[in-house]
Design an enzyme around this catalytic site. Structure first.
Site, PDB file in Angstrom:
ATOM      1  N   GLU A   9       8.112   2.629  14.586  1.00 47.38           N
ATOM      2  CA  GLU A   9       8.890   3.119  13.626  1.00 47.38           C
ATOM      3  C   GLU A   9       8.841   4.504  13.438  1.00 47.38           C
ATOM      4  O   GLU A   9       7.991   5.219  13.604  1.00 47.38           O
ATOM      5  CB  GLU A   9       8.431   2.408  12.110  1.00 47.38           C
ATOM      6  N   CYS A  31      -3.526   1.232   6.892  1.00 42.87           N
ATOM      7  CA  CYS A  31      -3.517   0.672   8.199  1.00 42.87           C
ATOM      8  C   CYS A  31      -4.130   1.760   8.880  1.00 42.87           C
ATOM      9  O   CYS A  31      -4.826   1.559   9.968  1.00 42.87           O
ATOM     10  CB  CYS A  31      -2.250   0.281   8.729  1.00 42.87           C
ATOM     11  N   GLU A  51       4.316  -4.134  12.293  1.00 45.48           N
ATOM     12  CA  GLU A  51       3.277  -3.116  12.286  1.00 45.48           C
ATOM     13  C   GLU A  51       2.178  -3.736  11.505  1.00 45.48           C
ATOM     14  O   GLU A  51       2.369  -4.011  10.398  1.00 45.48           O
ATOM     15  CB  GLU A  51       3.973  -1.842  11.288  1.00 45.48           C
ATOM     16  N   ASN A  62       0.755  -1.239   0.034  1.00 47.29           N
ATOM     17  CA  ASN A  62       0.008   0.030  -0.064  1.00 47.29           C
ATOM     18  C   ASN A  62       1.047   1.381  -0.122  1.00 47.29           C
ATOM     19  O   ASN A  62       0.344   2.327  -0.563  1.00 47.29           O
ATOM     20  CB  ASN A  62      -1.088  -0.107   1.107  1.00 47.29           C
TER      21      ASN A  62
END
Ligand code: NAP
Length: 479
Positions: free
Chosen positions: A459, A285, A251, A152
């Site tokens: 992150e 997300c 993640e 994505n």
């Protein structure tokens, strides 16, 4: 497209898969094949692992300033080639060019950020409690890493991992998603041009993810897995990582609540909703999945959101004026269709959209559903498409309970003009990130990540590099 690499990148050289296999890369706007890239198997993975392991020791000893400068040069090259990289990304992934340019800028910023962090890795020296003995603390790279990324955000999900790994002195094997290998291969070419030594970054494009990754995780030479993708795959990879006790960062998926209180500024709330829902056509997300709107403003909010969503232009991402590109593939679109059909069957009203257009490509219209029943499937499934599902609530305790009633906890959005309420609700939400009167939280300088089944670790931000560093403590007896 003509200069874009299509081979594996191993030990600083371009190579075909050992068995000669290739895989097609499709244009989601037309369904046509753009090109073929090498399709790695287990042998190629072994070669990539060997290259990363061989390069590790010298790379760990490379001066932090040298690592920093490579990242800085790569940042500058990416920025200079924004247009070229944006076209490549739009071709393989579908997002409109304006969004692709935005992602290139976002991706580049991770390199700038971590070029600055590479020279700020600090150790320590301390007097132990007995007052005599000393301890020396140093930081060391965790070792060769396996980085697995989704389709994505094809460039930014790579730089968000590669940046801190390079800064920390780790070598790595990157496995991008098979739908979007070209952005990762272009990135490898840029890092080589920026002076990254051979073997530090290896890229294996593959349609055989399990065959390539599982032996690496179980083998014991890869010391770190950094994964971005779905919770189901994350769980499987955590189990595979357990055998050789590989350190992991995860993640994973989200199911973001978007809460609009009765005292919200509705202009801000609708603007925020457009970003939180429509960034990347909803394939994020962080996408708002469940809109909880106070009963006193729900009609007005729904009407305004439907008006804005209905005005968006859907079409191929390369065409001028297009706001919404195609979804990634027919499987992704099929899932969105099923979720909408299920919600409508359970009583949802379609305010706008909701019908798949005829013709080629994986297009789906911006859609707003009102009166969504709480037991609809899209309440506990990531929609991953341009569909806003609206539910009504009456009070704060109720909405916090419903927002938290999910296994995920990546991000939540809160719209209210009351400071007390804004802080109270932010604290009560079980999420790693909160957008307060905003629909966008992502920023390279901020720690990105979730709680519960949305992941482990962070992150970006100051902590992003920590995921790639170990401590070493040296005991120093003093007489
Ligand atoms: P996915 O199906 O989990 O795939 C992600 C990556 O994992 C792909 O490269 C995929 O390759 C690979 N993979 C799948 N099975 C594997 C296996 N057995 N061994 C090794 N690798 C394997 O997710 P996706 O559909 O690409 O991406 C969407 C998901 O990513 C959503 O859930 C979204 O929320 C999440 N996401 C999270 C974040 C975050 O920061 N939290 C950011 C972006 C996306 P194959 O396709 O070849 O299997």
């Amino acid at each position: 497209m003509t200069d874009t690499p299509t081979q594996l990148f191993i030990g600083g050289a371009w190579a075909d898969a050992a068995d000669g296999a290739t895989m097609p890369v499709d244009d989601p706007a037309t369904g046509e094949i753009l090109c073929h890239v090498a399709d790695a198997g287990a042998k190629d993975a072994q070669r990539a692992e060997e290259a990363a392991v061989q390069a590790q020791e010298a790379w760990a000893r490379t001066a932090p300033q040298a690592r920093s400068e490579i990242l800085r040069r790569a940042y500058e090259i990416i920025v200079a080639r924004t247009d070229e990289l944006a076209h490549l990304m739009t071709a393989e992934m579908g997002k409109p060019l304006a969004e692709a340019r935005g992602e290139v800028a976002y991706a580049a910023e991770f390199f700038r950020w971590f070029s600055e962090e590479a020279v700020r890795i600090e150790g320590g020296h301390g007097v132990l409690p007995d007052g005599r003995n000393r301890m020396l603390l140093s930081r060391r790279p965790v070792g060769p890493c396996l980085l697995i990324t989704p389709w994505n955000f094809p460039l930014a999900m790579g730089t968000r991992k590669i940046g801190p790994a390079i800064a920390a002195g780790c070598t790595m094997i990157l496995k991008p998603a098979p739908q979007t290998p070209l952005s990762s291969l272009a990135l490898a070419a840029i890092l080589k041009e920026a002076g990254l030594p051979d073997g530090v970054l290896n890229v294996v494009t593959t349609s055989r993810a399990g065959e390539v990754c599982e032996p690496l995780l179980r083998g014991g030479r890869v010391r770190k897995l950094s994964f971005t993708g779905s919770t189901n795959v994350g769980r499987l990879l955590l189990a595979q990582s357990a055998e050789a006790v590989v350190r992991t960062s995860m993640e994973l998926g989200g199911n973001a609540p978007f809460i609009v209180f009765e005292d919200a500024d509705l202009d801000k709330a609708v603007d925020g909703a457009m970003v939180a829902k429509m960034r990347n056509m909803g394939e994020a997300c962080t996408a708002a999945n469940r809109f909880f709107v106070h009963s006193s403003v729900v009609e007005e909010f729904g009407r305004r959101l439907a008006e804005r969503m209905g005005a968006l232009v859907v079409g191929p991402g390369t065409r001028d004026g297009v706001d919404v590109g195609p979804l990634i593939d027919r499987v992704g679109r099929g899932k969105v269709e099923e979720l909408v059909a299920d919600a409508v069957e359970r009583g949802a009203r379609v305010l706008v959209g909701g019908r798949t257009p005829e013709g080629p490509g994986c297009f789906y219209p911006p859609t707003v559903l009102a009166d969504v029943a709480p037991d609809s499937r899209l309440m506990d499934t990531e929609i991953f498409g341009p569909v806003a599902a609206i539910l009504t609530f009456e009070d704060e305790d109720e909405v916090v309970r419903r927002a938290n009633d999910t296994p995920w906890g990546l991000v939540g959005y809160v719209f209210t003009e009351g400071l007390d309420r804004a802080l109270r609700v932010s604290e009560r939400l079980e999420v790693g990130m909160v957008g307060l009167n905003t629909g966008l939280v992502s920023n390279p300088a901020a720690p990105f990540g979730g709680v519960k089944q949305s992941g482990l670790g962070r992150e970006g931000g100051r902590v992003g590099i920590e995921e790639f560093l170990e401590y070493q403590y040296v005991a120093v007896p003093m007489r």
